[in-house]
Scaffold this active site. Sequence first.
Site, PDB file in Angstrom:
ATOM      1  N   THR A   1       0.814  -1.214   0.000  1.00 29.34           N
ATOM      2  CA  THR A   1       0.000   0.000   0.000  1.00 29.34           C
ATOM      3  C   THR A   1       0.849   1.267   0.000  1.00 29.34           C
ATOM      4  OG1 THR A   1      -0.192   0.043   2.409  1.00 29.34           O
ATOM      5  CG2 THR A   1      -1.867  -1.197   1.209  1.00 29.34           C
ATOM      6  N   ASP A   2       0.191   2.382  -0.326  1.00 26.43           N
ATOM      7  CA  ASP A   2       0.863   3.687  -0.329  1.00 26.43           C
ATOM      8  C   ASP A   2       0.414   4.486   0.889  1.00 26.43           C
ATOM      9  OD1 ASP A   2      -1.692   4.630  -0.913  1.00 26.43           O
ATOM     10  OD2 ASP A   2      -1.241   5.075  -3.003  1.00 26.43           O
ATOM     11  N   LEU A   3       0.770   5.766   0.937  1.00 27.41           N
ATOM     12  CA  LEU A   3       0.420   6.617   2.065  1.00 27.41           C
ATOM     13  C   LEU A   3      -1.076   6.742   2.285  1.00 27.41           C
ATOM     14  CD1 LEU A   3       2.958   9.555   2.051  1.00 27.41           C
ATOM     15  CD2 LEU A   3       2.092   8.364   4.053  1.00 27.41           C
TER      16      LEU A   3
ATOM     17  N   GLY B   1      -3.097   4.349   1.993  1.00 23.94           N
ATOM     18  CA  GLY B   1      -3.599   3.070   2.479  1.00 23.94           C
ATOM     19  C   GLY B   1      -4.201   2.182   1.408  1.00 23.94           C
ATOM     20  N   ILE B   2      -3.990   2.559   0.143  1.00 28.00           N
ATOM     21  CA  ILE B   2      -4.502   1.730  -0.953  1.00 28.00           C
ATOM     22  C   ILE B   2      -3.326   1.084  -1.678  1.00 28.00           C
ATOM     23  CG2 ILE B   2      -6.595   3.101  -1.213  1.00 28.00           C
ATOM     24  CD1 ILE B   2      -5.347   4.390  -3.683  1.00 28.00           C
TER      25      ILE B   2
END
Length: 139
Positions: A14-16, A18-19
């Site tokens: 995930t990225d910042l 949250g995906i």
Amino acid sequence: MAHRFELRVYYEDTDLAGIVYYANYLRFIERGRSEWVRALGVDQARLRAEQGIVFAVRRVEADYLRPAVFDDVLVVETGLVELGGARIVLDQVVWRGEERLFAARVVLVCVGAAMGPVRIPEGVRGLLEGGRARSAGAV
């Protein structure tokens, strides 16, 4: 029916926000393709060692439809669309339950030691043909 490969989304995927980071879908479908050819009986390591042949991605056309998030269980479906002399076209779809999250059309090329295209060996071609009826209908 397409070949199905299940995976879980980890925090590292995930990225910042949250995906799932967009590039990780390419990793997910790579795993799906590897499991698809394995399920059809193609031993890629043996093919490389004995004949100097590998499958390389030539083109990916991708649609990001909905986001996946941490701890989702996803399914990658892979199906053969076209089998040419040296070229393989696949449709791949990433699902979360009944939700279609990502779809891609992937073009692979069979390449030899000099990294130029070579014909897919007949034995491998026969095994890959078994995946034709399992098209995922991606894009």
